[in-house]
Design a protein around this motif. Structure first.
Motif, PDB file in Angstrom:
ATOM      1  N   MET A 389     -91.108  -5.928 -15.332  1.00 50.34           N
ATOM      2  CA  MET A 389     -90.134  -5.343 -14.752  1.00 50.34           C
ATOM      3  C   MET A 389     -88.666  -6.005 -15.016  1.00 50.34           C
ATOM      4  SD  MET A 389     -91.281  -3.696 -10.994  1.00 50.34           S
ATOM      5  CE  MET A 389     -89.669  -2.738 -10.933  1.00 50.34           C
ATOM      6  N   GLU A 396     -85.450 -10.128  -9.979  1.00 49.39           N
ATOM      7  CA  GLU A 396     -86.840 -10.508  -9.364  1.00 49.39           C
ATOM      8  C   GLU A 396     -87.003  -9.945  -8.171  1.00 49.39           C
ATOM      9  OE1 GLU A 396     -87.998 -14.523 -10.340  1.00 49.39           O
ATOM     10  OE2 GLU A 396     -89.188 -14.663  -8.602  1.00 49.39           O
ATOM     11  N   SER A 398     -85.691  -7.305  -6.340  1.00 47.92           N
ATOM     12  CA  SER A 398     -86.065  -5.981  -6.703  1.00 47.92           C
ATOM     13  C   SER A 398     -87.290  -5.564  -7.137  1.00 47.92           C
ATOM     14  CB  SER A 398     -84.823  -5.063  -7.387  1.00 47.92           C
ATOM     15  OG  SER A 398     -83.477  -5.396  -6.738  1.00 47.92           O
ATOM     16  N   SER A 399     -87.443  -6.368  -8.106  1.00 48.47           N
ATOM     17  CA  SER A 399     -88.668  -6.022  -8.664  1.00 48.47           C
ATOM     18  C   SER A 399     -89.837  -6.296  -7.706  1.00 48.47           C
ATOM     19  CB  SER A 399     -89.064  -7.340 -10.002  1.00 48.47           C
ATOM     20  OG  SER A 399     -88.169  -6.938 -11.058  1.00 48.47           O
ATOM     21  N   ALA A 402     -90.313  -3.568  -5.195  1.00 47.47           N
ATOM     22  CA  ALA A 402     -90.790  -2.212  -5.835  1.00 47.47           C
ATOM     23  C   ALA A 402     -92.195  -2.470  -5.858  1.00 47.47           C
ATOM     24  CB  ALA A 402     -90.252  -1.995  -7.315  1.00 47.47           C
ATOM     25  N   LEU A 403     -92.643  -3.661  -6.314  1.00 50.70           N
ATOM     26  CA  LEU A 403     -94.063  -3.771  -6.670  1.00 50.70           C
ATOM     27  C   LEU A 403     -94.937  -3.685  -5.268  1.00 50.70           C
ATOM     28  CD1 LEU A 403     -94.115  -6.397  -9.303  1.00 50.70           C
ATOM     29  CD2 LEU A 403     -94.692  -4.241  -9.744  1.00 50.70           C
ATOM     30  N   THR A 405     -93.943  -1.951  -2.671  1.00 48.79           N
ATOM     31  CA  THR A 405     -93.781  -0.638  -2.294  1.00 48.79           C
ATOM     32  C   THR A 405     -94.879   0.255  -2.929  1.00 48.79           C
ATOM     33  OG1 THR A 405     -91.539  -0.833  -1.955  1.00 48.79           O
ATOM     34  CG2 THR A 405     -92.255   1.277  -1.925  1.00 48.79           C
ATOM     35  N   GLY A 406     -94.917  -0.104  -4.373  1.00 49.06           N
ATOM     36  CA  GLY A 406     -95.970   0.824  -5.092  1.00 49.06           C
ATOM     37  C   GLY A 406     -97.256   0.233  -4.716  1.00 49.06           C
ATOM     38  N   PHE A 407     -97.531  -0.984  -4.309  1.00 51.54           N
ATOM     39  CA  PHE A 407     -98.883  -1.256  -3.923  1.00 51.54           C
ATOM     40  C   PHE A 407     -99.240  -0.258  -2.666  1.00 51.54           C
ATOM     41  CE2 PHE A 407    -101.709  -4.009  -1.222  1.00 51.54           C
ATOM     42  CZ  PHE A 407    -102.477  -4.442  -2.053  1.00 51.54           C
TER      43      PHE A 407
ATOM     44  N   PRO B  91     -99.597   0.325 -10.887  1.00 50.60           N
ATOM     45  CA  PRO B  91     -99.972   1.383  -9.912  1.00 50.60           C
ATOM     46  C   PRO B  91     -99.132   1.337  -8.615  1.00 50.60           C
ATOM     47  CG  PRO B  91    -101.744   0.122 -10.477  1.00 50.60           C
ATOM     48  CD  PRO B  91    -100.465  -0.690 -10.891  1.00 50.60           C
ATOM     49  N   GLY B  92     -98.769   2.815  -8.447  1.00 54.22           N
ATOM     50  CA  GLY B  92     -98.313   3.092  -7.105  1.00 54.22           C
ATOM     51  C   GLY B  92     -96.696   3.213  -7.361  1.00 54.22           C
ATOM     52  N   LEU B  93     -96.004   2.709  -8.591  1.00 52.39           N
ATOM     53  CA  LEU B  93     -94.516   2.827  -8.793  1.00 52.39           C
ATOM     54  C   LEU B  93     -94.440   4.051  -9.737  1.00 52.39           C
ATOM     55  CD1 LEU B  93     -91.659   1.790  -8.393  1.00 52.39           C
ATOM     56  CD2 LEU B  93     -92.093  -0.046 -10.250  1.00 52.39           C
TER      57      LEU B  93
END
Lengths: 437, 248
Positions: A389, A396, A398-399, A402-403, A405-407, B91-93
């Protein structure tokens, strides 16, 4: 209603049970429950007495320090002021159980969908089939807190969708706990008729300091029924929230649940699912973001009791600060449950050194012709993902945000799930902001 | 645009890059070829700021700025882009959200106003159409479950969105079948102009049939041992890397 308290700082487990029974008896005198409810209360307190107050050495409560509950000074909730504000959007469209008492059903809820029947528990218990089912559940209960919850039930709600019908919109149920060190015990029963289709959303609200919500939720799925369930659990800071789910699935039924820890405090989500009809499918996705001293504990048991059943479990937990998560999950495949398939996967992200994650995946298989898998991971954010990212110009912080949140979102990506997931995502995002702050 | 002087670098304490000098100007396409272990991917990692790389000596300037003074994200914002040999899965993003974050980071760095999701969708749709990518790419998680070809395509989509000054394509041909290779290469060619530059890292001359290099460099044991035009790549293809000594 009652000023009695549980104050057992130095008491033994037996003394705790005895004092809890005393509190129960005092509560009965004041509430004077209807005969059918009284039978249930009595069976439940009897079962609780047999099981005893669960200490930490109890296998079912290995990861929860129940001494804190033993030492807490709870009082029974007064009947809730039905004029008080219940937080949440469109709450007038919800079924509200406030401090375990069913608020008057609003016309929107009571008469919105002719295929969905909403009945107060005392009235519904006049149906002896339901009463006997709940009694059987209590008599076979192995979870002392679930039994205790049923003992203290004053009220509840039964939602039933008729066979061969589809609900026009999700049924929303709010479990609200008032402020203060109160103990509440709501009960919800959801019955999905044969080949029906229903979505149920349960949201916990309130939960002031040291409150203890100890709920029981029953799902009964008849042949071919499809039920989607969305739970948003967690009260206020230092509150306790225990929910025991009892799921019974008959032939070709589909139960799909998404559970999210979106509040604060200490939660326990227990699910006991029985797949008793051939070709039943059970699915559970859970996501938790723990801040500060939050705790989320999961105890799941899925019993494959018929042929060709499938179960799927996915847990995505993020632990920050001094948070703590535990997942104790068992898939039990019975002797006659041939062609069973099951998957269990637990992924934990530990973002701080003080956080803690415990995982205990179990498989008990008594049949040769099955396909079962389980796995668990616990670790930090993937540095390769962060680097990727950053290589695209994203800073860093924000990365990482986002990670994370994605998880969490992985557990919220459910194909064709009709319950509204966006509010859950927004709550998790808000918690993420809090974590950053 | 890019000036590398006597660059030396190590990974895990082992010196991999042993003195590379290379100048890349706007409008140019350079190809770096070489056998396994020659240092091609390490060079790309050094330029992108991979924390596993240790700089032992030499200098690299990018548009006059010392590259080693910049963090990886600052290098990206300055216009340097690495298309990964093995793109990372997230995954997830969603691809859409990831790309919007990257695009907004670029806008913000340039002092421009960030775009909202709706406006960004228009930009994304246009780029995806240009690259012949289906709508499914938008909502899918970044690279998660993508085939090899889809991952490489997604790298080029990022390149198209960010429009970097210098793109380093690290073996974008690996794992691609002939058709996918053509699609990816077409995508790269559409983005090429006289204001940007490309460094194409590859084992095979075949990619260079599609992306025509102005210069070809052969890397061996951490050093550029030969430089020339695309004819050099053809000779390599014919004789193999075992015969590098003949080229020197």
């Amino acid at each position: 209603m009652l000023s009695n308290t549980i104050d057992h700082k130095e008491s033994s487990e037996q003394e705790t049970v005895a004092k809890t029974v005393d509190l129960y008896k005092a509560a009965l005198k004041k509430s004077n429950p209807a005969p059918n409810l009284f039978v249930l209360n009595e069976a439940a307190i009897s079962r609780f007495t047999e099981l005893g107050f669960p200490a930490r050495k109890h296998e079912m409560f290995t990861f929860i320090d129940t001494r804190k509950l033993e030492e807490a000074e709870f009082r029974l909730a007064n009947d809730y002021d039905t004029n008080a504000d219940i937080p949440g959007d469109d709450v007038e469209k919800h079924i509200v159980l406030a401090d375990g008492v069913l608020s008057p059903l609003q016309p929107y809820v009571a008469g919105n969908d002719k295929n969905v029947l909403v009945t107060p528990l005392p009235k519904a218990l006049a149906n002896h089939t339901l009463r006997d089912m709940l009694l059987a559940s209590v008599n076979n209960e192995t979870d002392a807190f679930a039994a205790l919850g049923t003992a203290f039930i004053k009220d509840g709600v039964v939602v039933e969708i008729l066979p061969d019908t589809k609900a026009t919109m999700p049924i929303k149920i709010t479990l609200h706990t008032n402020k203060g060190p109160v103990i509440t015990a709501p009960l919800v029963v959801v019955k999905a008729g044969a080949r029906s289709r229903l979505q149920v959303v349960v949201e916990e609200t309130g939960g002031g300091e040291s409150s203890f919500m100890n709920a029981n939720i029953h799902f009964i799925l008849e042949d071919g029924a499809t039920l989607e369930y969305l739970l948003s659990q967690g009260g206020g800071c230092d509150s306790w929230s225990f929910i025991k789910h009892h799921v019974t699935q008959k032939k070709e039924s589909r139960f799909s649940a998404v559970c999210a820890f979106t509040g604060s405090g200490i939660t326990r989500n227990s699910i006991d699912a029985r797949l008793i009809g051939d070709d039943a499918k059970f699915s559970l996705r859970s996501t938790s973001l723990l801040l500060d001293k939050d705790q989320a504990h999961f105890h799941v048991r899925v019993n494959h009791e018929a042929k060709n059943c499938e179960s799927y479990q996915l847990f995505k937990n993020v632990v920050t600060d001094s948070g703590r998560v535990s997942v104790d999950t068992t898939v039990a495949v019975g002797n006659g449950a041939s062609l069973s398939k099951s998957d269990q996967l637990v992924n934990n992200l530990l973002l701080t050194e003080n956080g803690r994650a415990d995982v205990k995946p179990n498989l008990t298989i008594l049949n040769d012709d099955v396909k079962c898998a389980h796995g668990a991971t616990t670790g930090k954010l993937d540095e390769e993902q962060v680097a990727y990212m950053k290589s695209r110009g994203i800073d860093e912080a924000s990365s990482k945000r986002a990670l994370v949140t994605g998880f969490l979102n992985v557990a919220l990506s459910v194909p064709d799930f009709k319950c509204p997931l966006e509010p859950i995502k927004q709550k998790l995002l808000a918690r993420m902001e809090k974590a950053n702050a | 645009m890019l000036k590398i002087k006597n660059l030396k670098a190590a990974i895990n304490g082992k010196e991999i890059i042993k003195g590379i000098s290379l100048t890349v100007n706007s409008g140019e396409t350079h190809s770096i070829m070489g056998p396994n272990g020659s240092g091609k991917s390490t060079l790309s990692k050094v330029l992108a700021g991979d924390p596993s790389c240790e700089i032992l000596g030499g200098s690299v300037t990018f548009n006059g700025v010392n590259l080693f003074d910049l963090e990886p994200e600052e290098r990206a914002l300055a216009g340097l882009f690495l298309a990964y040999q093995y793109p990372v899965e997230i995954p997830g993003l969603s691809n859409r959200e990831f790309l919007r974050m990257a695009y907004n980071a670029k806008l913000s760095n340039e002092g421009a106003e960030e775009v909202d999701p709706i406006d960004f969708d228009e930009i994304l749709n246009e780029k995806m159409q240009t690259l012949g990518m289906g709508e499914k790419f938008r909502e899918r998680s970044v690279n998660a479950g993508f085939s090899g070809g889809e991952k490489k395509k997604n790298e080029i989509l990022q390149m198209a969105i960010l429009q970097p000054a210098l793109s380093i394509l690290d073996e974008i041909d690996s794992g691609l079948d002939i058709d996918a290779l053509r699609v990816v290469a077409d995508g790269v060619n559409k983005l090429k102009n006289d204001k940007n530059a490309l460094i194409v890292i590859t084992h095979y001359q075949r990619l260079l049939d599609y992306i025509k290099p102005d210069f070809v460099h052969v890397l061996s044991e951490g050093k550029i041992v030969a430089s020339g035009t695309s004819e050099l790549a053809k000779r390599l293809e014919a004789r193999g890397y075992n015969d590098i000594a003949v080229l020197v």
